[in-house]
Design a protein around this motif. Structure first.
Motif, mmCIF file in Angstrom:
data_model
loop_
_atom_site.group_PDB
_atom_site.id
_atom_site.type_symbol
_atom_site.label_atom_id
_atom_site.label_comp_id
_atom_site.label_asym_id
_atom_site.label_seq_id
_atom_site.Cartn_x
_atom_site.Cartn_y
_atom_site.Cartn_z
ATOM 1 N N THR A 133 -61.215 16.881 59.348
ATOM 2 C CA THR A 133 -62.342 16.941 58.428
ATOM 3 C C THR A 133 -63.158 15.663 58.522
ATOM 4 N N GLY A 137 -58.752 22.976 65.777
ATOM 5 C CA GLY A 137 -59.411 21.696 65.576
ATOM 6 C C GLY A 137 -59.587 20.871 66.830
ATOM 7 N N PRO A 142 -62.307 12.354 63.377
ATOM 8 C CA PRO A 142 -62.365 12.846 61.997
ATOM 9 C C PRO A 142 -62.033 11.749 60.998
ATOM 10 N N ARG A 175 -61.796 25.842 55.510
ATOM 11 C CA ARG A 175 -61.118 24.618 55.044
ATOM 12 C C ARG A 175 -61.986 23.385 55.286
ATOM 13 N N ILE A 176 -62.690 23.336 56.397
ATOM 14 C CA ILE A 176 -63.593 22.212 56.660
ATOM 15 C C ILE A 176 -64.710 22.187 55.622
ATOM 16 N N SER A 207 -63.484 20.807 52.345
ATOM 17 C CA SER A 207 -63.321 19.349 52.296
ATOM 18 C C SER A 207 -64.630 18.657 51.964
ATOM 19 N N PHE A 208 -65.757 19.187 52.462
ATOM 20 C CA PHE A 208 -67.060 18.617 52.111
ATOM 21 C C PHE A 208 -67.415 18.939 50.662
#
Length: 445
Positions: free
Chosen positions: A94, A107, A118, A237-238, A241-242
């Motif tokens: 992330t 990833g 990341p 999921r990415i 995270s933001f």
């Protein structure tokens, strides 16, 4: 203090010295394999064969055996091959170091630009925000597409489906949104795409400007079903995270149908019974789990845009029907508009945003409703217009639609490289409704 500092090192040493249980493959059937001798739960990872081996994920268990689906090819795997458990969970990179990069479902970078940098790693699995802790959707999000920003206005944190058959312009529409959206970050999941189309989408449709503010997760159609399914969850999921950092994110997934197809392969291979059109029951619960993870959190938002590839242009097929019941609105792309070069090929009357009234002003809502009423009047009289039987003056809305057909068409059309800020789109709509001269005066709102 000194003793406390040694504890992590002791723990690591103990884990390294622990006896490793090695199981074996008992059968390789269809898309997966059965193993025994390795304690594992649903979602755990194992490695089949000698290192580096083939990584696989547990999808079903019984009292004596475990069913796994591979992340790679099973070519060369045979009964009796050793199997080892992976002791760490599947992690996803992330952070803003991913911006402008193209990664696979695990990833790993696939754009040939070297390793990614990341900010950190997070477990792939995550829970949807608590229903009572989600912020309400009250602010609009400009997408940079005139017909969407005005006729199906989208709020920050809304989930919208783009429903269409193949070759109607879904990917091109997503690329326009990636370049023109007001969101801080765009996360794009290309699930089950043809390998040829990935580079074309990145270079021709998305372009350097769009890619610079985007993170692209790719799993092509030839990859195993687990990789295609995990690409959707990795992209989500990415984006999460933001959102957790307070950012407004646009998550675009092309396509949700191929995610469902991947789960169908996994479910049937694991022994689930087929239900509607061969989809096992787990497919529909998985769609709800995936889609509910988008939306608003306590701070930040994920605006989800999911393409739905309708089978044979049937908008009532199982996946389309299930997605429509979960999402906060749907945009229908019409093949008849696409074949005559009308882009974006959005069927305005068939498209609905359930939150449009909450994210638009009364004046904006009135203008959009006025144009909708004129378009509906013209559709209702289309048969008469086609045969020349319509008499001018019968319906002022039809008269306005015919007299200003080019102006209406010009508003609804937009070139792929044509920017359209939301404020400018609303101004154009207001001017168009004023030109038509029938909306507010005739009860069109």
């Amino acid at each position: 203090m000194e003793a406390a500092s040694r504890i992590p090192r002791w723990d690591g040493a103990l884990r390294a010295a622990a006896v490793e249980r090695v199981g074996r493959v008992t059968a390789v059937v269809g898309l997966g394999a059965e193993i025994e001798g390795v304690p594992a739960a649903i979602g755990d990872l194992v490695v089949i064969g000698e290192r580096p081996g083939v990584h696989a994920e547990v999808v079903a268990t019984t009292a004596s055996t475990v069913r796994v689906m591979p992340y790679g090819r099973l070519t060369g795997v045979a009964a009796g091959d050793p199997v080892r458990a992976v002791r760490s969970p599947l992690l996803v990179p992330t952070g803003r170091g991913l911006l402008g990069r193209v990664i696979d479902a695990l990833g790993r970078p696939v754009d040939g630009r070297g390793p990614i940098e990341p900010d950190g790693f997070v477990p792939l699995d995550n829970r949807a925000p608590d229903a009572m802790r989600r912020a309400r959707i009250l602010q609009p999000l400009g997408l940079g597409v005139r017909v969407l920003d005005t006729m199906t206005a989208v709020g920050r944190g809304q989930r919208l489906g783009l429903f269409a058959g193949s070759g109607v312009g879904k990917s091109s529409l997503l690329s326009m949104i990636a370049r023109g959206t007001e969101a801080d970050v765009s996360v794009i999941a290309l699930v089950g795409e043809r390998g040829r189309e990935v580079r074309e989408f990145l270079e021709d449709d998305l372009g350097p400007a769009g890619l610079a503010r985007s993170i692209v997760v790719v799993a092509t159609s030839d990859e195993p079903a687990v990789m295609r399914l995990r690409a959707a969850f990795a992209a989500t999921r990415i984006a999460e995270s933001f959102r957790d950092e307070g950012a407004d994110v646009v998550l675009m997934m092309d396509s949700l149908t191929r995610v469902a197809m991947a789960q169908r392969e996994i479910g049937l291979s694991a022994g689930e019974p087929p239900a509607t059109r061969g989809y096992p029951p787990s497919t529909f619960s998985l769609l709800a789990q995936l889609l509910e993870r988008a939306g608003t959190g306590e701070r930040g938002s994920i605006t989800g845009l999911y393409t739905v590839l309708v089978d044979g242009d049937d908008h009532n097929e199982p996946i389309a029907d299930s997605a429509r019941s979960i999402l906060d609105g749907h945009v229908v792309l019409d093949r008849r508009l696409s074949v005559v070069g009308h882009f974006p090929s959005v069927d305005v009357l068939g498209s609905v945003s359930r939150l449009a009234s909450r994210v638009t002003t009364p004046e904006q809502k009135a203008a959009a409703t006025a144009l909708r009423s004129i378009l509906a009047a013209k559709v209702g009289a289309q048969d008469l217009l086609d045969v020349g039987a319509y008499k001018p003056g019968t319906n002022p809305k039809v008269d306005a639609a015919v007299a200003h057909e080019d102006a209406i068409d010009g508003f609804l059309r937009q070139g792929i490289g044509e920017p359209a800020p939301a404020a400018e789109s609303w101004a154009r709509l207001s001017a168009l409704v004023g030109l038509l001269g029938v909306g507010r005066a005739t009860g069109g709102v």
